[in-house]
Design an enzyme around this catalytic site. Structure first.
Site, PDB file in Angstrom:
ATOM      1  N   SER A 188      62.061  63.929  54.162  1.00  0.00           N
ATOM      2  CA  SER A 188      62.539  63.688  55.524  1.00  0.00           C
ATOM      3  C   SER A 188      61.544  64.251  56.544  1.00  0.00           C
ATOM      4  CB  SER A 188      63.944  64.271  55.691  1.00  0.00           C
ATOM      5  OG  SER A 188      64.514  63.857  56.902  1.00  0.00           O
TER       6      SER A 188
ATOM      7  N   HIS B 111      70.274  60.475  58.170  1.00  0.00           N
ATOM      8  CA  HIS B 111      69.934  59.357  57.292  1.00  0.00           C
ATOM      9  C   HIS B 111      71.102  58.400  57.092  1.00  0.00           C
ATOM     10  CE1 HIS B 111      66.001  60.977  56.762  1.00  0.00           C
ATOM     11  NE2 HIS B 111      66.523  62.143  56.479  1.00  0.00           N
TER      12      HIS B 111
END
Length: 310
Positions: free
Chosen positions: A90, A198
């Site tokens: 990420s 996400h």
């Protein structure tokens, strides 16, 4: 020996992380000084002297972890370690992109500072949570999430074989945790994060981030970087800015990325930054590789020694 760098993301932070490195290495301190100047904030003070609660705020966590990882890289530069590819989890993808030269240092710092602020400030109101599910496959975890009626929950991170992170409303996440256990999960633990990351719930942040990325001038890649969004290396035709904006509303395919790196022939992985979570993912993925992690003076020296003796 083919080396791959791995960079951690949000959740790996801890107050005081890297303080011994800061005290020992002038080049490490120099990165903090540069970041302080670019951001207008005292990132060293935030990292070493704040509370866990303050450091865990998304606007603080992201810039603090990025700075630590980049500062460690500055020490490694002197060692002339040749890297085959890099990947981050990420937030860590930005570290990989800065390391590769695709995003210039100052641009990367500014974008990540803004990314953290947007993901915190444009997170929709609600009680959000994330949880790691261990020992359940992708299909079953998705099936459980789809069956939850108490609120919104989706798979968000595919970390490694046998570990998937789910994200959503706290009540729904907790219900999914129990159902995953009933379905055969070995373990399930709530994570130290503060939003439905996400997932589509961050659409507003994604759109705002796209505007922040628009003026950034991208450079040539000096090192291959494996993307989170599909687990494949960036190619010359990829729209990097669009991928990064979409990144925060799509699942992280870290497990696929690790497999891609193994398929490249990478046999030595080095995790650079706080914690050693990513090293654990590698261990669960392959028993035939060497794994190092760098998060303090001792692990730095052990890693450099281990790589030089190969």
């Amino acid at each position: 020996m083919k080396i791959g760098f791995l960079f951690p993301g949000q959740g790996a932070q801890a107050v005081g992380m890297g303080k011994d490195l800061y005290e020992k290495y002038p080049e490490y301190r120099n990165i903090y000084e540069k970041v302080n100047e670019i951001t207008g904030r005292k990132i060293d003070d935030l990292t070493f002297n704040s509370t866990e609660e303050e450091l865990s705020q998304t606007k603080n966590t992201q810039i603090a972890i990025l700075t630590m990882s980049l500062a460690i890289l500055e020490i490694l530069k002197k060692e002339n370690i040749q890297v085959e590819a890099a990947m981050g989890l990420s937030l860590g993808e930005y570290t990989a992109l800065i390391h590769s030269g695709a995003i210039l240092f100052e641009d990367g710092i500014k974008v990540v500072q803004k990314r953290g602020e947007l993901m915190q400030n444009l997170c929709p109101a609600g009680d959000w949570s994330m949880a790691a599910i261990m020992g359940l496959d992708e299909a079953k975890t998705s099936e459980v999430c789809a069956s939850i009626t108490s609120g919104f929950v989706l798979p968000a991170n595919y970390n490694c074989p046998g570990q998937i992170v789910i994200s959503g409303e706290k009540a729904a996440v907790l219900e999914a945790v129990e159902k995953c256990k009933e379905a055969g999960a070995k373990r399930a633990i709530e994570l130290n994060t503060s939003g439905p990351f996400h997932t589509c719930k961050l659409k507003g942040a994604s759109e705002a981030l796209a505007k922040e990325l628009a003026p950034v001038t991208l450079q040539e890649f000096n090192t291959k970087v494996v993307k989170n969004i599909d687990g494949k290396p960036y190619e010359s035709q990829d729209n990097v800015k669009e991928i990064l904006a979409n990144h925060i509303i799509n699942p992280v395919r870290f497990a696929d990325g690790l497999q891609t790196m193994l398929d490249m022939g990478i046999d030595t992985f080095v995790e650079i930054g706080p914690g050693k979570t990513l090293a654990g993912f590698v261990k669960r993925t392959s028993k035939d590789v060497k794994i190092f992690n760098i998060n303090d003076v001792e692990t730095l020296e052990n890693t450099i020694g281990g790589l030089k003796n190969e």
